[in-house]
Design a protein around this motif. Structure first.
Motif, short mmCIF file in Angstrom:
data_model
loop_
_atom_site.label_atom_id
_atom_site.label_comp_id
_atom_site.label_asym_id
_atom_site.label_seq_id
_atom_site.Cartn_x
_atom_site.Cartn_y
_atom_site.Cartn_z
N SER A 141 -0.50 22.48 22.28
CA SER A 141 -1.15 21.76 21.19
C SER A 141 -2.16 22.61 20.44
O SER A 141 -2.33 22.46 19.23
CB SER A 141 -1.83 20.50 21.72
N TRP A 142 -2.85 23.51 21.12
CA TRP A 142 -3.88 24.33 20.47
C TRP A 142 -3.35 25.65 19.91
O TRP A 142 -3.77 26.10 18.86
CB TRP A 142 -5.02 24.63 21.44
N PHE A 143 -2.44 26.28 20.67
CA PHE A 143 -2.00 27.63 20.29
C PHE A 143 -0.51 27.70 19.96
O PHE A 143 -0.01 28.76 19.57
CB PHE A 143 -2.30 28.62 21.42
N GLY A 144 0.22 26.61 20.15
CA GLY A 144 1.64 26.63 19.88
C GLY A 144 2.43 27.47 20.86
O GLY A 144 3.52 27.95 20.54
N ILE A 145 1.89 27.64 22.05
CA ILE A 145 2.54 28.46 23.08
C ILE A 145 3.19 27.54 24.10
O ILE A 145 2.56 26.61 24.60
CB ILE A 145 1.52 29.39 23.78
N THR A 146 4.43 27.81 24.41
CA THR A 146 5.11 27.06 25.47
C THR A 146 4.71 27.66 26.81
O THR A 146 5.03 28.81 27.11
CB THR A 146 6.64 27.13 25.30
N GLY A 147 4.00 26.88 27.58
CA GLY A 147 3.50 27.37 28.86
C GLY A 147 4.61 27.67 29.85
O GLY A 147 5.65 27.01 29.84
N PRO A 148 4.42 28.67 30.69
CA PRO A 148 5.46 29.01 31.67
C PRO A 148 5.45 28.05 32.85
O PRO A 148 4.57 27.19 32.97
CB PRO A 148 5.03 30.42 32.13
N ASN A 149 6.41 28.21 33.71
CA ASN A 149 6.44 27.45 34.96
C ASN A 149 5.59 28.24 35.97
O ASN A 149 6.09 29.10 36.68
CB ASN A 149 7.88 27.29 35.46
N TRP A 150 4.31 27.92 36.00
CA TRP A 150 3.34 28.73 36.72
C TRP A 150 3.67 28.92 38.20
O TRP A 150 3.45 29.98 38.76
CB TRP A 150 1.96 28.10 36.59
N LEU A 151 4.17 27.89 38.82
CA LEU A 151 4.36 27.91 40.27
C LEU A 151 5.80 28.20 40.68
O LEU A 151 6.12 28.12 41.87
CB LEU A 151 3.92 26.56 40.87
N ALA A 152 6.65 28.56 39.72
CA ALA A 152 8.05 28.82 40.05
C ALA A 152 8.48 30.23 39.67
O ALA A 152 9.60 30.63 40.00
CB ALA A 152 8.97 27.81 39.37
N GLU A 153 7.63 30.98 38.98
CA GLU A 153 7.97 32.35 38.61
C GLU A 153 7.26 33.31 39.57
O GLU A 153 6.04 33.30 39.69
CB GLU A 153 7.54 32.62 37.17
N SER A 154 8.05 34.13 40.23
CA SER A 154 7.52 34.98 41.29
C SER A 154 6.46 35.97 40.80
O SER A 154 5.57 36.35 41.55
CB SER A 154 8.66 35.74 41.97
N LYS A 155 6.54 36.37 39.53
CA LYS A 155 5.56 37.33 39.01
C LYS A 155 4.22 36.66 38.67
O LYS A 155 3.20 37.33 38.60
CB LYS A 155 6.12 38.02 37.77
N LEU A 156 4.24 35.35 38.47
CA LEU A 156 3.03 34.63 38.08
C LEU A 156 2.34 33.93 39.24
O LEU A 156 1.13 33.75 39.22
CB LEU A 156 3.36 33.59 37.00
N VAL A 157 3.12 33.55 40.23
CA VAL A 157 2.59 32.60 41.21
C VAL A 157 1.47 33.20 42.07
O VAL A 157 0.48 32.51 42.37
CB VAL A 157 3.75 32.05 42.09
N MET A 158 1.58 34.46 42.47
CA MET A 158 0.51 35.05 43.29
C MET A 158 -0.80 35.18 42.50
O MET A 158 -1.87 34.81 43.03
CB MET A 158 0.93 36.40 43.86
N PRO A 159 -0.77 35.67 41.24
CA PRO A 159 -2.03 35.64 40.47
C PRO A 159 -2.60 34.24 40.30
O PRO A 159 -3.82 34.07 40.29
CB PRO A 159 -1.61 36.24 39.12
N VAL A 160 -1.73 33.24 40.19
CA VAL A 160 -2.21 31.86 40.07
C VAL A 160 -2.91 31.43 41.35
O VAL A 160 -3.99 30.84 41.33
CB VAL A 160 -1.03 30.91 39.75
N VAL A 161 -2.31 31.72 42.50
CA VAL A 161 -2.91 31.36 43.79
C VAL A 161 -4.24 32.07 43.97
O VAL A 161 -5.23 31.47 44.43
CB VAL A 161 -1.93 31.70 44.94
N ILE A 162 -4.28 33.35 43.61
CA ILE A 162 -5.54 34.09 43.69
C ILE A 162 -6.57 33.47 42.76
O ILE A 162 -7.76 33.34 43.12
CB ILE A 162 -5.31 35.57 43.34
N GLY A 163 -6.13 33.08 41.55
CA GLY A 163 -7.05 32.47 40.60
C GLY A 163 -7.65 31.17 41.11
O GLY A 163 -8.84 30.89 40.89
#
Length: 293
Positions: A141-163
């Motif tokens: 709604s703010w940036f027009g960006i389609t958010g990723p599947n944060w908890l299902a993509e192996s490259k994103l999920v570890m940084p998310v858990v750390i965050g």
């Protein structure tokens, strides 16, 4: 038994129950787990067990899933603690001054740390949901960006858990380091300031050396606590996708309570304990070196 004048019998009578509880609650399970790690004991077949020596330990060292979990654990622990320390020292320096509303800000910092790990995991799992999560909603709604599947993509999920861990435990770093900053003497800082030292020189050569012992203690506490992490990761990702966020604590749980290989799980736990002892012992050595003891 005769009561001595100095009340020594009373002291022993008070001491014995404490030792009984300590031995029964810690030492006995500790020894039992070591003995179990040397067998092929399974909780589902308690009568069928044999002594296998160090086979479980050899198997754990060569198990690719255990190796992956170990790497995940190191990445999680040192990534989270490093970010928490940097943010903690920066925020502590900002809060170590007189300003309006500073007490309220310090109180707000306690809120993430006071939440239970399970609640934190469930909260962030909802916030990061692909379909109805608030984060993806505002990205769209703010940036027009389609958010990723944060908890299902192996490259994103570890940084998310750390965050998520950083969000919850940075306040601990802030409050501990802030207490250390407020306990320092002003004389060395004022003397360096009078000599023309810059703010960076004051921090690097005066403030930071005085905080070394406190920093080592805080890092030691957080590293030990991060190694034990289970609840947040379990509720947030369940170790997935695949085993990309499976920590050693989760691996031990799966082996013990999903595959029911109690002896093998005990061996992994002991290897885990040895690694933690080796890492923390180095911090303790540095701590004693800094304090001169």
């Amino acid at each position: 038994m005769k009561l001595n004048r100095d009340g020594s019998l009373t002291k022993y009578m008070l001491f014995v129950p404490t030792m009984v509880v300590l031995i029964s609650m810690t030492i006995v399970p500790f020894i039992f787990s070591l003995l179990t790690s040397l067998t092929n004991y399974k909780a589902t077949e308690p009568e069928k067990w044999n002594f296998v020596g160090l086979n479980n330990f050899v198997r754990a060292v060569t198990d690719q899933d255990v190796q992956a979990s170990f790497i995940n654990t190191l990445e999680y622990v040192f990534g989270a603690v490093a970010i928490e320390f940097v943010l903690g020292i920066l925020i502590a320096l900002l809060l170590n001054r007189k300003m309006r509303g500073i007490t309220f800000i310090r109180t707000l910092l306690l809120l993430p740390m006071m939440a239970t790990p399970v609640a934190v995991g469930l909260l962030w799992r909802w916030l990061l949901n692909t379909d109805f999560g608030i984060i993806n909603y505002y990205l769209q709604s703010w940036f027009g960006i389609t958010g990723p599947n944060w908890l299902a993509e192996s490259k994103l999920v570890m940084p998310v858990v750390i965050g998520v861990d950083v969000w919850q435990w940075t306040p601990f770093m802030v409050l501990s380091l802030l207490a250390g900053l407020q306990s320092l003497s002003d004389d060395p800082i004022e003397a360096a300031w009078m000599d023309g030292a810059s703010p960076w020189q004051l921090f690097w050569h005066v403030t930071l050396p005085q905080l070394r012992s406190i920093i080592l203690v805080v890092l030691l506490i957080r590293i030990i606590d991060a190694f034990k992490s289970f609840d947040v990761v379990w509720t947030l990702t369940n170790g997935g996708p695949g085993i990309s966020t499976e920590l050693l604590s989760l691996r031990v749980y799966r082996v013990a309570f999903k595959f029911w290989e109690t002896g093998y799980a005990s061996a992994i736990s002991w290897l885990f304990l040895i690694v933690v002892i080796l890492i923390t012992s180095q911090f303790i050595r540095f701590l004693y070196r800094e304090t001169g003891k």
